[in-house]
Motif scaffolding. Structure first.
Motif, PDB file in Angstrom:
ATOM      1  N   MET A   1       1.063  -1.009   0.138  1.00  0.00           N
ATOM      2  CA  MET A   1      -0.101   0.198  -0.138  1.00  0.00           C
ATOM      3  C   MET A   1       0.778   1.152  -0.090  1.00  0.00           C
ATOM      4  SD  MET A   1      -3.016   0.789   2.850  1.00  0.00           S
ATOM      5  CE  MET A   1      -4.030  -0.546   2.548  1.00  0.00           C
ATOM      6  N   ASP A   2       0.799   2.167  -0.955  1.00  0.00           N
ATOM      7  CA  ASP A   2       1.462   3.400  -1.117  1.00  0.00           C
ATOM      8  C   ASP A   2       0.600   4.320  -0.586  1.00  0.00           C
ATOM      9  OD1 ASP A   2       3.351   4.951  -1.853  1.00  0.00           O
ATOM     10  OD2 ASP A   2       2.999   5.440  -3.958  1.00  0.00           O
ATOM     11  N   TRP A   3       1.024   4.859   0.713  1.00  0.00           N
ATOM     12  CA  TRP A   3       0.662   6.286   1.356  1.00  0.00           C
ATOM     13  C   TRP A   3       1.166   7.543   0.639  1.00  0.00           C
ATOM     14  CZ3 TRP A   3      -3.448   5.374   4.211  1.00  0.00           C
ATOM     15  CH2 TRP A   3      -3.597   4.142   4.669  1.00  0.00           C
ATOM     16  N   ASP A   4       0.292   8.296   0.484  1.00  0.00           N
ATOM     17  CA  ASP A   4       0.820   9.684  -0.054  1.00  0.00           C
ATOM     18  C   ASP A   4       0.899  10.774   1.185  1.00  0.00           C
ATOM     19  OD1 ASP A   4       1.516  11.946  -1.573  1.00  0.00           O
ATOM     20  OD2 ASP A   4      -0.751  12.138  -2.398  1.00  0.00           O
ATOM     21  N   LEU A   5       1.932  11.004   1.550  1.00  0.00           N
ATOM     22  CA  LEU A   5       2.109  11.782   2.910  1.00  0.00           C
ATOM     23  C   LEU A   5       1.501  13.215   2.703  1.00  0.00           C
ATOM     24  CD1 LEU A   5       3.151  11.779   5.528  1.00  0.00           C
ATOM     25  CD2 LEU A   5       5.431  12.464   4.745  1.00  0.00           C
ATOM     26  N   PRO A   6       1.807  14.056   1.815  1.00  0.00           N
ATOM     27  CA  PRO A   6       0.974  15.221   1.712  1.00  0.00           C
ATOM     28  C   PRO A   6      -0.451  15.045   1.641  1.00  0.00           C
ATOM     29  CG  PRO A   6       2.913  15.138  -0.045  1.00  0.00           C
ATOM     30  CD  PRO A   6       2.630  13.833   0.605  1.00  0.00           C
ATOM     31  N   LEU A   7      -1.190  14.188   1.428  1.00  0.00           N
ATOM     32  CA  LEU A   7      -2.546  14.084   1.084  1.00  0.00           C
ATOM     33  C   LEU A   7      -2.907  13.871   2.763  1.00  0.00           C
ATOM     34  CD1 LEU A   7      -5.225  13.903  -0.042  1.00  0.00           C
ATOM     35  CD2 LEU A   7      -4.885  11.553  -0.500  1.00  0.00           C
TER      36      LEU A   7
ATOM     37  N   LEU B   1      -1.344  14.316   5.540  1.00  0.00           N
ATOM     38  CA  LEU B   1      -1.075  15.729   6.044  1.00  0.00           C
ATOM     39  C   LEU B   1      -2.323  16.742   5.878  1.00  0.00           C
ATOM     40  CD1 LEU B   1       2.800  15.978   6.193  1.00  0.00           C
ATOM     41  CD2 LEU B   1       1.354  15.461   8.074  1.00  0.00           C
ATOM     42  N   THR B   2      -2.699  16.907   4.612  1.00  0.00           N
ATOM     43  CA  THR B   2      -3.782  17.778   4.361  1.00  0.00           C
ATOM     44  C   THR B   2      -5.039  17.413   5.107  1.00  0.00           C
ATOM     45  OG1 THR B   2      -2.582  18.226   2.381  1.00  0.00           O
ATOM     46  CG2 THR B   2      -4.982  18.913   2.592  1.00  0.00           C
ATOM     47  N   VAL B   3      -5.342  16.180   4.963  1.00  0.00           N
ATOM     48  CA  VAL B   3      -6.464  15.589   5.449  1.00  0.00           C
ATOM     49  C   VAL B   3      -6.478  15.821   7.155  1.00  0.00           C
ATOM     50  CG1 VAL B   3      -7.876  13.488   6.094  1.00  0.00           C
ATOM     51  CG2 VAL B   3      -6.943  13.877   3.761  1.00  0.00           C
TER      52      VAL B   3
END
Length: 107
Positions: free
Chosen positions: A1-7, A9-11
């Motif tokens: 599973m590839d997590w998008d760190l900026p997304l 943090l934004t959430v």
């Protein structure tokens, strides 16, 4: 599973921005009885000191009148144009009124 760190943090930031005001409003929802509107720092401190001396809990909402000079900010002299709405719980309304309006008669 590839997590998008900026997304993520934004959430999280958006969730905090939404949740903190809700927590604050739930905390202060029992303070709905407007007991006094103080105009300027001197009036505010006089009234809140009277409430404190009688152990009456209160909450304050600050209203800035931008129509006055310096009213858009809280710098140099703007404090004289601040309105402080002071709220108490309904159960403390009588004690608050006595503390504010009959203070001089008691002392």
């Amino acid at each position: 599973m590839d997590w998008d760190l900026p997304l993520i943090l934004t959430v999280l930031v958006l969730a905090i921005i939404v949740i903190l005001p809700l927590i604050s409003s739930f905390k202060d929802r029992s303070y709905r009885c407007l007991i006094y509107s103080a105009l300027g720092n001197d009036d505010y401190f006089k009234v809140t000191q009277r409430l404190k001396s009688k152990a009456v809990p209160y909450r304050t909402k600050v209203i800035i009148d931008s129509s006055h000079p310096g009213g858009g900010s809280i710098q140099s002299g703007a404090q004289d144009y601040l309105q402080y709405d002071i709220y108490v719980q309904k159960k403390d309304e009588y004690r608050a009124n006595n503390a504010i309006h009959h203070y001089d008669k008691i002392r």
